[in-house]
Write a protein that holds these residues in place. Structure first.
Motif, short mmCIF file in Angstrom:
data_model
loop_
_atom_site.label_atom_id
_atom_site.label_comp_id
_atom_site.label_asym_id
_atom_site.label_seq_id
_atom_site.Cartn_x
_atom_site.Cartn_y
_atom_site.Cartn_z
N ALA A 17 0.86 -1.18 0.00
CA ALA A 17 0.00 0.00 0.00
C ALA A 17 0.90 1.23 0.00
CB ALA A 17 -0.91 0.02 1.23
N LEU A 18 0.49 2.25 -0.72
CA LEU A 18 1.26 3.48 -0.83
C LEU A 18 0.33 4.69 -0.66
CD1 LEU A 18 3.46 2.71 -3.98
CD2 LEU A 18 4.22 2.69 -1.60
N GLU A 19 0.81 5.66 0.07
CA GLU A 19 0.08 6.93 0.16
C GLU A 19 0.72 7.92 -0.81
OE1 GLU A 19 -0.59 10.75 3.15
OE2 GLU A 19 0.25 8.88 3.94
N MET A 20 -0.09 8.49 -1.70
CA MET A 20 0.38 9.51 -2.62
C MET A 20 0.00 10.87 -2.03
SD MET A 20 1.41 7.16 -4.57
CE MET A 20 2.13 8.12 -5.88
N PRO A 21 0.98 11.72 -1.72
CA PRO A 21 0.68 12.97 -1.02
C PRO A 21 -0.02 13.98 -1.92
CG PRO A 21 2.99 12.88 -1.64
CD PRO A 21 2.42 11.54 -1.99
N ALA A 22 -0.74 14.89 -1.28
CA ALA A 22 -1.37 16.00 -2.00
C ALA A 22 -0.29 17.00 -2.42
CB ALA A 22 -2.41 16.69 -1.12
N ILE A 23 -0.35 17.45 -3.67
CA ILE A 23 0.60 18.42 -4.19
C ILE A 23 -0.20 19.48 -4.95
CG2 ILE A 23 2.63 18.81 -5.64
CD1 ILE A 23 3.37 15.90 -5.23
N ALA A 24 -0.28 20.67 -4.41
CA ALA A 24 -1.13 21.72 -4.96
C ALA A 24 -0.77 22.02 -6.41
CB ALA A 24 -1.01 22.99 -4.11
N GLY A 25 -1.80 22.27 -7.22
CA GLY A 25 -1.61 22.70 -8.59
C GLY A 25 -1.07 21.63 -9.51
N SER A 26 -1.28 20.36 -9.19
CA SER A 26 -0.68 19.29 -9.99
C SER A 26 -1.71 18.22 -10.34
CB SER A 26 0.47 18.64 -9.22
OG SER A 26 -0.03 17.91 -8.11
N ILE A 27 -1.31 17.36 -11.26
CA ILE A 27 -2.05 16.15 -11.59
C ILE A 27 -1.15 14.96 -11.28
CG2 ILE A 27 -2.98 14.74 -13.46
CD1 ILE A 27 -3.91 17.11 -14.86
N SER A 28 -1.69 13.99 -10.56
CA SER A 28 -0.99 12.72 -10.40
C SER A 28 -1.57 11.73 -11.42
CB SER A 28 -1.19 12.16 -8.99
OG SER A 28 -0.59 12.99 -8.02
N PHE A 29 -0.72 10.90 -11.97
CA PHE A 29 -1.22 9.88 -12.89
C PHE A 29 -0.54 8.55 -12.60
CE2 PHE A 29 2.53 11.31 -15.15
CZ PHE A 29 3.07 10.13 -15.65
#
Length: 340
Positions: free
Chosen positions: A43-55
């Motif tokens: 399991a992995l937590e992907m952090p919030a990063i303002a102004g971005s898109i995670s893919f």
């Protein structure tokens, strides 16, 4: 007061051109990429990063994606998921798995400043490659965090759903996605010098393919800012603001550009875009300013003049109100911000 038929006929139709220009502006600024090899359980937590898109692109195996407070959604090999708006989320080997460690805090092998290889999971939930070999069931993903500098692209991204899923078998984009994934898989299977650069560029292409597919197939893409852009009258006013953000825009002037009465224009603009015309002008100017602050030698005083403000102080107040931080703090943070 109705608009005269002659004025309606004289208004040029620019809808295809406007959409083409928006899609042309989808040039990504890569923040970070990770090639992850994951062994159950993980399991992995992907952090919030303002102004971005995670893919996340699944190149082998499967995984589950879960937003805070939401249900987990499965991704299989060949699938792509975009998480816009800078939201944090979890990647899991099973839908009911507990939250894992933050991905940026795990040991990784950095091939460059913006690219890493991560081995994680297995019996001991460790990071060693032999843990992966011991379990049998593995997943391989390419994960990335990207953002867009162009203000048109930022407006488009505001309209995206919480998560955008593109299945490898989706009819409208299947061929292009499969072709890109095939090239990406070949780069990963047979590493060569510069392979990580090729893989990340292919990932960029996948992101643009996903957004383009959403625009052309999803009903939600026919609402909000995109619908306003395609409107022959409101879209004409939007295009004028985009072309000359520093012009002295007033409600009367914008209504004249749209060949509408002041009241009818204001009501229709607000209904389509979601904000009043002058509020949109301010938001657009600040988005332009946030992008320009990345350029060397561009000062707040210069931007104030270019964007139609009588003083640097007035520009400073507007920027801080819309963006949520001062021009100086944004520049120090890397000029990566989205208007609130």
């Amino acid at each position: 007061m109705s608009t005269a038929p002659a004025a309606q006929a004289a208004l040029p139709e620019h809808t295809p051109d406007r959409l083409t220009r928006v899609l042309h502006s989808l040039r990504l600024r890569s923040t970070f990429y990770c090639h992850a090899e994951l062994a159950e359980p993980w399991a992995l937590e992907m952090p919030a990063i303002a102004g971005s898109i995670s893919f996340h692109v699944v190149t082998a195996g499967s995984c589950w994606l879960r937003l805070p407070g939401g249900e987990a959604s499965e991704l299989n090999a060949g699938d792509l998921a975009l998480v816009p708006h800078g939201r944090g989320h979890d990647l899991l080997s099973t839908p009911d798995a507990r939250r894992g460690p933050r991905v940026d805090l795990l040991p990784q092998r950095y091939l460059s400043e913006h690219y890493s290889v991560l081995h994680h999971g297995g019996k001991g939930h460790g990071d060693a490659a032999n843990d992966i070999e011991a379990t049998g069931r593995t997943a391989q993903l390419i994960c990335g965090v990207v953002s867009f500098d162009d203000p048109s692209a930022r407006e488009l991204l505001r309209a995206l759903p919480e998560v955008l899923f593109v299945g490898g078998d989706t009819v409208s984009v299947a061929s292009s996605v499969r072709d890109t994934l095939r090239l990406m898989a070949a780069e990963l299977a047979h590493p060569q010098p510069g392979g990580e650069t090729v893989a990340t560029r292919l990932a960029d292409i996948l992101v643009v393919q996903a957004i383009r597919g959403w625009i052309t197939t999803d009903a939600e893409a026919s609402s909000g800012w995109l619908r306003a852009l395609q409107d022959p009258r409101i879209g004409h006013a939007l295009e004028a603001v985009h072309a000359e953000p520093g012009a002295e825009w007033t409600l009367d002037r914008l209504a004249r550009v749209a060949t509408m009465s002041r009241s009818a224009f204001s009501a229709r603009f607000t209904a389509l875009v979601g904000v009043a015309p002058i509020a949109y002008v301010t938001r657009w100017r600040m988005s332009v300013a946030a992008s320009r602050l990345r350029d060397d030698g561009v000062t707040a005083a210069r931007l104030a003049t270019e964007l139609g403000y009588q003083s640097e102080a007035a520009f400073h107040r507007a920027f801080t109100r819309v963006i949520g931080q001062t021009p100086g703090s944004l520049r120090r943070a890397g000029a990566d911000a989205t208007p609130r």
